[in-house]
Design a protein around this motif. Sequence first.
Motif, PDB file in Angstrom:
ATOM      1  N   PHE A   1       0.723  -1.019  -0.076  1.00 15.23           N
ATOM      2  CA  PHE A   1       0.048  -0.034   0.031  1.00 15.23           C
ATOM      3  C   PHE A   1       0.808   1.236   0.076  1.00 15.23           C
ATOM      4  CE2 PHE A   1      -2.411   3.145   2.351  1.00 15.23           C
ATOM      5  CZ  PHE A   1      -3.396   3.746   1.568  1.00 15.23           C
ATOM      6  N   TRP A   2       2.008   1.475   0.841  1.00 11.44           N
ATOM      7  CA  TRP A   2       2.718   2.522   0.996  1.00 11.44           C
ATOM      8  C   TRP A   2       3.209   3.169  -0.191  1.00 11.44           C
ATOM      9  CZ3 TRP A   2       0.272   3.940   4.967  1.00 11.44           C
ATOM     10  CH2 TRP A   2       0.436   3.301   6.113  1.00 11.44           C
ATOM     11  N   PRO A   3       3.799   2.012  -1.407  1.00  5.92           N
ATOM     12  CA  PRO A   3       4.299   2.864  -2.345  1.00  5.92           C
ATOM     13  C   PRO A   3       3.249   3.456  -3.231  1.00  5.92           C
ATOM     14  CG  PRO A   3       5.287   0.657  -1.918  1.00  5.92           C
ATOM     15  CD  PRO A   3       4.068   0.939  -1.129  1.00  5.92           C
ATOM     16  N   LEU A   4       1.917   2.993  -3.134  1.00  5.86           N
ATOM     17  CA  LEU A   4       0.879   3.630  -3.827  1.00  5.86           C
ATOM     18  C   LEU A   4       0.815   5.207  -3.449  1.00  5.86           C
ATOM     19  CD1 LEU A   4      -1.761   1.022  -3.673  1.00  5.86           C
ATOM     20  CD2 LEU A   4      -0.169   1.473  -5.472  1.00  5.86           C
ATOM     21  N   LEU A   5       1.390   5.630  -2.433  1.00  5.58           N
ATOM     22  CA  LEU A   5       1.181   7.116  -1.936  1.00  5.58           C
ATOM     23  C   LEU A   5       2.242   7.983  -2.710  1.00  5.58           C
ATOM     24  CD1 LEU A   5      -0.195   6.139   1.696  1.00  5.58           C
ATOM     25  CD2 LEU A   5      -1.283   6.493  -0.503  1.00  5.58           C
TER      26      LEU A   5
ATOM     27  N   GLY B   1       6.090  12.238   0.406  1.00  5.36           N
ATOM     28  CA  GLY B   1       6.973  11.554   1.344  1.00  5.36           C
ATOM     29  C   GLY B   1       6.583  10.705   2.607  1.00  5.36           C
ATOM     30  N   ALA B   2       7.610  10.286   3.295  1.00  3.36           N
ATOM     31  CA  ALA B   2       7.287   9.535   4.609  1.00  3.36           C
ATOM     32  C   ALA B   2       6.560  10.142   5.510  1.00  3.36           C
ATOM     33  CB  ALA B   2       8.323   8.529   4.913  1.00  3.36           C
TER      34      ALA B   2
ATOM     35  N   GLU C   1       4.917  13.162   4.979  1.00  3.51           N
ATOM     36  CA  GLU C   1       3.435  13.456   4.604  1.00  3.51           C
ATOM     37  C   GLU C   1       2.433  12.665   5.056  1.00  3.51           C
ATOM     38  OE1 GLU C   1       0.789  15.245   1.089  1.00  3.51           O
ATOM     39  OE2 GLU C   1       3.089  14.973   0.719  1.00  3.51           O
ATOM     40  N   ILE C   2       2.873  11.335   4.624  1.00  2.00           N
ATOM     41  CA  ILE C   2       1.970  10.052   4.607  1.00  2.00           C
ATOM     42  C   ILE C   2       1.893   9.743   6.110  1.00  2.00           C
ATOM     43  CG2 ILE C   2       2.084   7.578   4.271  1.00  2.00           C
ATOM     44  CD1 ILE C   2       3.766   7.816   1.995  1.00  2.00           C
ATOM     45  N   LEU C   3       2.897   9.799   7.008  1.00  2.00           N
ATOM     46  CA  LEU C   3       2.498   9.682   8.278  1.00  2.00           C
ATOM     47  C   LEU C   3       1.567  10.602   9.023  1.00  2.00           C
ATOM     48  CD1 LEU C   3       3.592   8.288  11.037  1.00  2.00           C
ATOM     49  CD2 LEU C   3       5.424   9.926  11.120  1.00  2.00           C
ATOM     50  N   ALA C   4       1.827  11.927   8.471  1.00  2.00           N
ATOM     51  CA  ALA C   4       0.556  12.831   9.084  1.00  2.00           C
ATOM     52  C   ALA C   4      -0.545  12.732   8.594  1.00  2.00           C
ATOM     53  CB  ALA C   4       1.355  14.031   8.675  1.00  2.00           C
ATOM     54  N   HIS C   5      -0.990  12.271   7.427  1.00  3.55           N
ATOM     55  CA  HIS C   5      -2.005  11.856   6.925  1.00  3.55           C
ATOM     56  C   HIS C   5      -2.583  10.616   7.796  1.00  3.55           C
ATOM     57  CE1 HIS C   5      -3.182  14.445   3.659  1.00  3.55           C
ATOM     58  NE2 HIS C   5      -1.970  14.615   3.322  1.00  3.55           N
ATOM     59  N   ARG C   6      -1.806   9.712   7.863  1.00  2.00           N
ATOM     60  CA  ARG C   6      -2.423   8.474   8.630  1.00  2.00           C
ATOM     61  C   ARG C   6      -2.699   8.888  10.011  1.00  2.00           C
ATOM     62  NH1 ARG C   6       1.109   2.882  10.020  1.00  2.00           N
ATOM     63  NH2 ARG C   6      -0.487   1.591  10.546  1.00  2.00           N
ATOM     64  N   MET C   7      -2.022   9.607  10.778  1.00  2.00           N
ATOM     65  CA  MET C   7      -2.565  10.166  12.025  1.00  2.00           C
ATOM     66  C   MET C   7      -4.023  10.946  12.016  1.00  2.00           C
ATOM     67  SD  MET C   7       1.064  11.724  13.360  1.00  2.00           S
ATOM     68  CE  MET C   7       2.294  10.994  13.696  1.00  2.00           C
ATOM     69  N   VAL C   8      -4.042  12.066  10.863  1.00  2.00           N
ATOM     70  CA  VAL C   8      -5.348  12.549  10.918  1.00  2.00           C
ATOM     71  C   VAL C   8      -6.479  11.678  10.561  1.00  2.00           C
ATOM     72  CG1 VAL C   8      -6.191  14.585   9.669  1.00  2.00           C
ATOM     73  CG2 VAL C   8      -4.203  14.611  10.365  1.00  2.00           C
ATOM     74  N   TRP C   9      -6.338  11.089   9.557  1.00  5.85           N
ATOM     75  CA  TRP C   9      -7.357  10.361   9.000  1.00  5.85           C
ATOM     76  C   TRP C   9      -7.799   9.086  10.061  1.00  5.85           C
ATOM     77  CZ3 TRP C   9     -10.237  12.459   5.633  1.00  5.85           C
ATOM     78  CH2 TRP C   9     -10.031  13.489   4.900  1.00  5.85           C
TER      79      TRP C   9
ATOM     80  N   ILE D   1       7.243   3.126   7.131  1.00 10.65           N
ATOM     81  CA  ILE D   1       6.435   3.641   6.085  1.00 10.65           C
ATOM     82  C   ILE D   1       7.810   4.211   5.345  1.00 10.65           C
ATOM     83  CG2 ILE D   1       5.536   5.743   4.935  1.00 10.65           C
ATOM     84  CD1 ILE D   1       3.562   5.813   7.338  1.00 10.65           C
ATOM     85  N   TRP D   2       8.783   4.730   5.905  1.00 14.06           N
ATOM     86  CA  TRP D   2       9.951   5.277   5.226  1.00 14.06           C
ATOM     87  C   TRP D   2      10.900   3.918   4.814  1.00 14.06           C
ATOM     88  CZ3 TRP D   2      15.249   3.752   6.024  1.00 14.06           C
ATOM     89  CH2 TRP D   2      16.144   4.613   5.252  1.00 14.06           C
ATOM     90  N   SER D   3      10.978   2.814   5.361  1.00  8.92           N
ATOM     91  CA  SER D   3      11.827   1.763   5.303  1.00  8.92           C
ATOM     92  C   SER D   3      10.866   1.138   3.742  1.00  8.92           C
ATOM     93  CB  SER D   3      11.791   0.830   6.363  1.00  8.92           C
ATOM     94  OG  SER D   3      10.736   0.294   6.611  1.00  8.92           O
ATOM     95  N   VAL D   4       9.934   0.712   3.971  1.00 10.24           N
ATOM     96  CA  VAL D   4       9.202   0.203   2.775  1.00 10.24           C
ATOM     97  C   VAL D   4       9.376   1.165   1.564  1.00 10.24           C
ATOM     98  CG1 VAL D   4       6.772  -0.249   1.890  1.00 10.24           C
ATOM     99  CG2 VAL D   4       7.297  -0.871   4.237  1.00 10.24           C
ATOM    100  N   ASN D   5       9.093   2.426   1.574  1.00 10.73           N
ATOM    101  CA  ASN D   5       9.058   3.338   0.325  1.00 10.73           C
ATOM    102  C   ASN D   5      10.568   3.684  -0.190  1.00 10.73           C
ATOM    103  OD1 ASN D   5       6.500   3.277   0.137  1.00 10.73           O
ATOM    104  ND2 ASN D   5       6.210   5.334   0.751  1.00 10.73           N
TER     105      ASN D   5
END
Length: 343
Positions: free
Chosen positions: A29-33, A37-38, A40-48, A94-98
Amino acid sequence: MTGKSAAERRIGLLNGFAAYGMWGLVPLFWPLLKPAGAVEILAHRMVWSLFFVAAALLFIRRWAWLGELLRQPRRLALITVAAAVITVNWGVYIWSVNSGHVVEASLGYFINPLVTIAMGVLLLKERLRPVQWAAVGVGAAAVLVLTVGYGQPPWISLCLAFSFATYGLVKKKVNLGGVESLAAETAVQFLPALGYLLWLSAQGDSTFAAEGAGHAALLAATGIVTALPLVCFGAAAIRVPLSTLGLLQYLAPVFQFLLGVLYFKEAMPPERWAGFALVWLALILLTWDALRTARRAARALTGETGVRGSSVPAGAADAAPTAAPTAGSVPAAAEAGRLEARP
Protein backbone atom coordinates in the motif's frame (compact mmCIF):
# COMPACT_ATOMS: atom_id res chain seq x y z
CA MET A 1 -17.11 -28.02 22.42
CA THR A 2 -20.61 -26.73 21.60
CA GLY A 3 -21.63 -25.72 18.09
CA LYS A 4 -21.81 -22.11 19.20
CA SER A 5 -18.31 -22.06 20.67
CA ALA A 6 -16.91 -23.81 17.57
CA ALA A 7 -18.56 -21.22 15.34
CA GLU A 8 -17.26 -18.39 17.53
CA ARG A 9 -13.74 -19.79 17.33
CA ARG A 10 -13.94 -20.07 13.54
CA ILE A 11 -15.06 -16.44 13.35
CA GLY A 12 -12.19 -15.48 15.65
CA LEU A 13 -9.64 -17.35 13.54
CA LEU A 14 -10.94 -15.75 10.34
CA ASN A 15 -10.66 -12.32 11.92
CA GLY A 16 -7.17 -13.13 13.19
CA PHE A 17 -6.04 -14.22 9.74
CA ALA A 18 -7.62 -11.09 8.27
CA ALA A 19 -5.90 -8.78 10.75
CA TYR A 20 -2.41 -10.23 10.46
CA GLY A 21 -2.86 -10.77 6.72
CA MET A 22 -3.64 -7.09 6.22
CA TRP A 23 -0.67 -6.08 8.38
CA GLY A 24 1.51 -8.45 6.37
CA LEU A 25 0.39 -7.10 2.99
CA VAL A 26 0.54 -3.41 3.93
CA PRO A 27 3.97 -2.94 2.20
CA LEU A 28 2.00 -3.08 -1.06
CA PHE A 29 0.00 0.00 0.00
CA TRP A 30 2.60 2.58 1.04
CA PRO A 31 4.35 2.82 -2.40
CA LEU A 32 0.96 3.72 -3.93
CA LEU A 33 1.13 7.02 -2.01
CA LYS A 34 4.18 8.33 -3.81
CA PRO A 35 5.19 11.05 -4.62
CA ALA A 36 4.16 11.92 -1.05
CA GLY A 37 7.11 11.58 1.30
CA ALA A 38 7.16 9.41 4.40
CA VAL A 39 6.48 12.30 6.79
CA GLU A 40 3.50 13.54 4.79
CA ILE A 41 2.08 10.00 4.63
CA LEU A 42 2.62 9.63 8.37
CA ALA A 43 0.80 12.90 9.09
CA HIS A 44 -2.16 11.88 6.93
CA ARG A 45 -2.26 8.51 8.68
CA MET A 46 -2.53 10.23 12.06
CA VAL A 47 -5.24 12.65 10.94
CA TRP A 48 -7.45 10.21 9.04
CA SER A 49 -7.07 7.46 11.63
CA LEU A 50 -8.73 9.66 14.23
CA PHE A 51 -11.71 10.28 11.95
CA PHE A 52 -12.24 6.59 11.22
CA VAL A 53 -11.72 5.46 14.82
CA ALA A 54 -14.06 8.17 16.09
CA ALA A 55 -16.67 6.97 13.59
CA ALA A 56 -16.23 3.41 14.86
CA LEU A 57 -16.73 4.56 18.46
CA LEU A 58 -19.87 6.47 17.47
CA PHE A 59 -21.21 3.33 15.80
CA ILE A 60 -20.62 1.10 18.82
CA ARG A 61 -21.53 3.89 21.28
CA ARG A 62 -18.52 3.35 23.48
CA TRP A 63 -17.55 6.65 25.14
CA ALA A 64 -17.67 5.95 28.87
CA TRP A 65 -13.91 5.34 28.99
CA LEU A 66 -13.13 8.90 27.87
CA GLY A 67 -14.34 10.69 30.99
CA GLU A 68 -12.53 8.22 33.21
CA LEU A 69 -9.31 8.65 31.22
CA LEU A 70 -9.44 12.44 31.39
CA ARG A 71 -9.57 12.22 35.20
CA GLN A 72 -6.35 10.19 35.36
CA PRO A 73 -3.26 12.30 34.53
CA ARG A 74 -0.90 9.32 34.82
CA ARG A 75 -2.79 7.33 32.18
CA LEU A 76 -2.95 10.42 29.98
CA ALA A 77 0.81 10.76 30.24
CA LEU A 78 1.21 7.10 29.29
CA ILE A 79 -1.09 7.61 26.30
CA THR A 80 1.14 10.50 25.21
CA VAL A 81 4.23 8.29 25.49
CA ALA A 82 2.47 5.54 23.51
CA ALA A 83 1.51 8.06 20.82
CA ALA A 84 5.11 9.31 20.57
CA VAL A 85 6.55 5.80 20.35
CA ILE A 86 4.08 4.56 17.74
CA THR A 87 4.73 7.71 15.72
CA VAL A 88 8.38 6.70 15.50
CA ASN A 89 7.39 3.13 14.63
CA TRP A 90 4.95 4.14 11.90
CA GLY A 91 7.32 6.72 10.42
CA VAL A 92 10.31 4.39 10.26
CA TYR A 93 8.18 1.62 8.78
CA ILE A 94 6.68 3.79 6.03
CA TRP A 95 10.10 5.21 5.16
CA SER A 96 11.74 1.78 5.12
CA VAL A 97 9.12 0.29 2.79
CA ASN A 98 9.20 3.20 0.37
CA SER A 99 13.02 3.22 0.44
CA GLY A 100 13.43 -0.44 -0.51
CA HIS A 101 14.02 -1.98 2.94
CA VAL A 102 10.98 -4.25 3.26
CA VAL A 103 13.06 -7.29 4.28
CA GLU A 104 14.85 -5.37 7.01
CA ALA A 105 11.51 -4.00 8.23
CA SER A 106 10.09 -7.54 8.41
CA LEU A 107 13.09 -8.53 10.53
CA GLY A 108 12.06 -5.92 13.08
CA TYR A 109 8.77 -7.70 13.70
CA PHE A 110 10.42 -11.12 13.73
CA ILE A 111 12.73 -10.05 16.56
CA ASN A 112 10.05 -8.05 18.39
CA PRO A 113 9.06 -11.01 20.67
CA LEU A 114 12.72 -11.43 21.64
CA VAL A 115 13.01 -7.73 22.47
CA THR A 116 9.79 -8.01 24.50
CA ILE A 117 11.43 -10.80 26.51
CA ALA A 118 14.54 -8.71 27.14
CA MET A 119 12.45 -5.76 28.30
CA GLY A 120 10.45 -8.02 30.61
CA VAL A 121 13.67 -9.21 32.24
CA LEU A 122 15.38 -5.81 32.44
CA LEU A 123 12.42 -3.59 33.33
CA LEU A 124 9.87 -5.89 34.97
CA LYS A 125 12.38 -8.27 36.63
CA GLU A 126 10.64 -11.28 35.10
CA ARG A 127 12.31 -14.70 35.17
CA LEU A 128 12.97 -16.74 32.06
CA ARG A 129 13.00 -20.47 31.56
CA PRO A 130 16.18 -22.04 30.10
CA VAL A 131 14.71 -22.39 26.61
CA GLN A 132 13.73 -18.73 26.63
CA TRP A 133 17.28 -17.77 27.57
CA ALA A 134 18.50 -19.91 24.67
CA ALA A 135 16.10 -18.12 22.30
CA VAL A 136 17.37 -14.72 23.45
CA GLY A 137 20.97 -15.86 22.96
CA VAL A 138 20.26 -17.14 19.46
CA GLY A 139 18.48 -13.87 18.66
CA ALA A 140 21.49 -11.85 19.84
CA ALA A 141 23.75 -14.01 17.67
CA ALA A 142 21.45 -13.32 14.71
CA VAL A 143 21.83 -9.56 15.20
CA LEU A 144 25.62 -9.96 15.25
CA VAL A 145 25.57 -12.00 12.04
CA LEU A 146 23.32 -9.44 10.35
CA THR A 147 25.55 -6.61 11.58
CA VAL A 148 28.51 -8.26 9.82
CA GLY A 149 26.38 -8.85 6.73
CA TYR A 150 25.09 -5.28 6.52
CA GLY A 151 28.40 -3.73 7.55
CA GLN A 152 26.50 -1.98 10.35
CA PRO A 153 23.78 -2.89 12.87
CA PRO A 154 20.34 -3.42 11.26
CA TRP A 155 19.12 -0.09 12.57
CA ILE A 156 15.73 -0.21 10.87
CA SER A 157 14.94 -3.61 12.37
CA LEU A 158 16.17 -2.65 15.82
CA CYS A 159 14.28 0.66 15.80
CA LEU A 160 11.03 -1.06 14.78
CA ALA A 161 11.47 -3.88 17.30
CA PHE A 162 12.37 -1.66 20.27
CA SER A 163 9.76 1.00 19.50
CA PHE A 164 6.99 -1.58 19.17
CA ALA A 165 8.10 -3.47 22.28
CA THR A 166 8.09 -0.19 24.22
CA TYR A 167 4.67 0.61 22.80
CA GLY A 168 3.36 -2.77 23.95
CA LEU A 169 4.78 -2.25 27.44
CA VAL A 170 3.13 1.17 27.77
CA LYS A 171 -0.17 -0.16 26.41
CA LYS A 172 -0.22 -2.87 29.07
CA LYS A 173 0.04 -0.21 31.75
CA VAL A 174 -2.66 1.98 30.16
CA ASN A 175 -5.02 -1.02 29.89
CA LEU A 176 -7.44 0.39 27.32
CA GLY A 177 -9.28 -1.47 24.56
CA GLY A 178 -7.80 -1.39 21.08
CA VAL A 179 -10.18 1.07 19.41
CA GLU A 180 -10.30 3.28 22.51
CA SER A 181 -6.51 3.30 22.85
CA LEU A 182 -5.97 4.14 19.19
CA ALA A 183 -8.54 6.93 19.46
CA ALA A 184 -6.72 8.43 22.43
CA GLU A 185 -3.31 8.11 20.77
CA THR A 186 -4.42 9.62 17.46
CA ALA A 187 -6.11 12.44 19.40
CA VAL A 188 -2.66 13.26 20.82
CA GLN A 189 -1.14 13.02 17.34
CA PHE A 190 -3.92 14.93 15.56
CA LEU A 191 -3.03 18.60 16.12
CA PRO A 192 0.73 18.29 15.40
CA ALA A 193 -0.04 16.20 12.30
CA LEU A 194 -2.74 18.59 11.06
CA GLY A 195 -0.45 21.57 11.74
CA TYR A 196 2.30 19.95 9.67
CA LEU A 197 -0.07 19.25 6.77
CA LEU A 198 -1.35 22.84 6.80
CA TRP A 199 2.24 24.15 6.85
CA LEU A 200 3.16 21.80 4.00
CA SER A 201 0.20 23.09 1.99
CA ALA A 202 1.14 26.72 2.67
CA GLN A 203 4.66 25.96 1.41
CA GLY A 204 3.23 24.50 -1.78
CA ASP A 205 4.78 21.09 -1.05
CA SER A 206 1.63 19.12 -0.24
CA THR A 207 0.67 16.38 -2.69
CA PHE A 208 -2.86 15.95 -1.30
CA ALA A 209 -4.57 18.28 -3.79
CA ALA A 210 -1.79 18.47 -6.36
CA GLU A 211 -1.84 14.84 -7.54
CA GLY A 212 -5.52 14.38 -8.26
CA ALA A 213 -8.57 12.94 -6.54
CA GLY A 214 -7.26 9.36 -6.64
CA HIS A 215 -4.11 10.30 -4.73
CA ALA A 216 -6.13 12.27 -2.17
CA ALA A 217 -8.44 9.28 -1.67
CA LEU A 218 -5.47 6.98 -1.13
CA LEU A 219 -4.03 9.34 1.50
CA ALA A 220 -7.42 9.42 3.24
CA ALA A 221 -7.52 5.61 3.09
CA THR A 222 -4.53 5.49 5.47
CA GLY A 223 -7.13 5.80 8.22
CA ILE A 224 -8.92 2.67 7.02
CA VAL A 225 -5.62 0.81 6.59
CA THR A 226 -4.85 1.61 10.24
CA ALA A 227 -8.28 0.98 11.77
CA LEU A 228 -9.69 -2.02 9.86
CA PRO A 229 -7.02 -4.58 10.88
CA LEU A 230 -7.39 -3.40 14.47
CA VAL A 231 -11.14 -4.04 14.40
CA CYS A 232 -10.51 -7.55 13.04
CA PHE A 233 -7.87 -8.14 15.69
CA GLY A 234 -10.28 -7.06 18.41
CA ALA A 235 -12.89 -9.51 17.10
CA ALA A 236 -10.28 -12.28 17.14
CA ALA A 237 -8.91 -11.45 20.60
CA ILE A 238 -12.24 -12.09 22.34
CA ARG A 239 -12.86 -15.41 20.56
CA VAL A 240 -9.56 -17.30 20.44
CA PRO A 241 -6.89 -17.97 23.09
CA LEU A 242 -3.88 -15.66 23.32
CA SER A 243 -1.68 -18.65 22.50
CA THR A 244 -3.38 -18.84 19.10
CA LEU A 245 -2.96 -15.10 18.55
CA GLY A 246 0.68 -15.50 19.51
CA LEU A 247 1.15 -17.95 16.65
CA LEU A 248 -0.85 -15.87 14.19
CA GLN A 249 1.31 -12.82 14.87
CA TYR A 250 4.13 -14.37 12.86
CA LEU A 251 2.00 -14.22 9.70
CA ALA A 252 2.61 -10.49 9.29
CA PRO A 253 6.43 -10.54 9.17
CA VAL A 254 6.37 -13.74 7.06
CA PHE A 255 4.20 -12.02 4.45
CA GLN A 256 6.39 -8.90 4.60
CA PHE A 257 9.55 -10.97 4.17
CA LEU A 258 8.10 -12.85 1.19
CA LEU A 259 6.99 -9.60 -0.42
CA GLY A 260 10.45 -8.11 0.07
CA VAL A 261 12.20 -11.08 -1.52
CA LEU A 262 9.71 -12.19 -4.20
CA TYR A 263 7.87 -9.00 -5.15
CA PHE A 264 10.26 -6.15 -4.42
CA LYS A 265 13.28 -8.32 -5.39
CA GLU A 266 15.46 -7.20 -2.49
CA ALA A 267 18.89 -8.81 -2.26
CA MET A 268 19.39 -11.72 0.16
CA PRO A 269 23.13 -12.54 0.32
CA PRO A 270 24.20 -15.66 2.29
CA GLU A 271 25.01 -13.76 5.48
CA ARG A 272 21.53 -12.25 5.53
CA TRP A 273 19.97 -15.70 5.08
CA ALA A 274 22.13 -16.92 7.96
CA GLY A 275 20.93 -14.09 10.21
CA PHE A 276 17.29 -14.70 9.37
CA ALA A 277 17.74 -18.46 9.92
CA LEU A 278 19.02 -17.78 13.43
CA VAL A 279 16.07 -15.49 14.14
CA TRP A 280 13.64 -18.16 12.95
CA LEU A 281 15.41 -20.74 15.11
CA ALA A 282 14.99 -18.46 18.14
CA LEU A 283 11.28 -18.06 17.38
CA ILE A 284 10.84 -21.83 16.97
CA LEU A 285 12.42 -22.34 20.40
CA LEU A 286 10.22 -19.64 21.89
CA THR A 287 7.05 -21.03 20.35
CA TRP A 288 7.82 -24.64 21.32
CA ASP A 289 8.54 -23.63 24.92
CA ALA A 290 5.36 -21.53 25.12
CA LEU A 291 3.15 -24.30 23.75
CA ARG A 292 4.75 -26.88 26.06
CA THR A 293 4.15 -24.61 29.06
CA ALA A 294 0.57 -23.98 27.96
CA ARG A 295 -0.14 -27.71 27.73
CA ARG A 296 1.33 -28.29 31.20
CA ALA A 297 -0.79 -25.49 32.64
CA ALA A 298 -3.90 -26.93 30.99
CA ARG A 299 -3.17 -30.42 32.37
CA ALA A 300 -2.52 -28.98 35.84
CA LEU A 301 -5.82 -27.11 35.75
CA THR A 302 -7.67 -30.23 34.61
CA GLY A 303 -6.07 -32.30 37.38
CA GLU A 304 -6.83 -29.69 40.01
CA THR A 305 -10.49 -29.42 39.09
CA GLY A 306 -10.70 -33.22 38.92
CA VAL A 307 -9.40 -33.51 42.47
CA ARG A 308 -11.98 -31.00 43.62
CA GLY A 309 -14.68 -33.08 41.94
CA SER A 310 -15.82 -30.39 39.55
CA SER A 311 -15.86 -30.43 35.79
CA VAL A 312 -13.75 -28.16 33.64
CA PRO A 313 -15.86 -25.59 31.81
CA ALA A 314 -15.68 -25.60 28.03
CA GLY A 315 -12.68 -23.63 26.86
CA ALA A 316 -11.02 -23.48 30.30
CA ALA A 317 -8.07 -25.56 29.17
CA ASP A 318 -7.46 -23.10 26.33
CA ALA A 319 -7.83 -20.11 28.61
CA ALA A 320 -5.49 -21.42 31.29
CA PRO A 321 -2.18 -20.43 29.68
CA THR A 322 -3.35 -16.86 29.30
CA ALA A 323 -4.10 -16.34 32.98
CA ALA A 324 -0.53 -15.57 33.96
CA PRO A 325 1.73 -15.42 30.89
CA THR A 326 5.42 -15.66 31.57
CA ALA A 327 8.00 -13.35 30.09
CA GLY A 328 8.58 -14.03 26.45
CA SER A 329 6.01 -16.76 26.01
CA VAL A 330 3.90 -16.65 22.89
CA PRO A 331 0.85 -15.60 24.94
CA ALA A 332 2.95 -12.89 26.57
CA ALA A 333 4.17 -11.68 23.20
CA ALA A 334 0.60 -11.45 22.02
CA GLU A 335 -0.43 -9.68 25.24
CA ALA A 336 2.42 -7.17 24.91
CA GLY A 337 1.20 -6.29 21.46
CA ARG A 338 -2.46 -6.79 22.36
CA LEU A 339 -4.91 -4.39 20.74
CA GLU A 340 -2.05 -3.11 18.74
CA ALA A 341 -1.56 -0.42 16.10
CA ARG A 342 0.58 -2.36 13.65
CA PRO A 343 2.55 -0.84 10.71
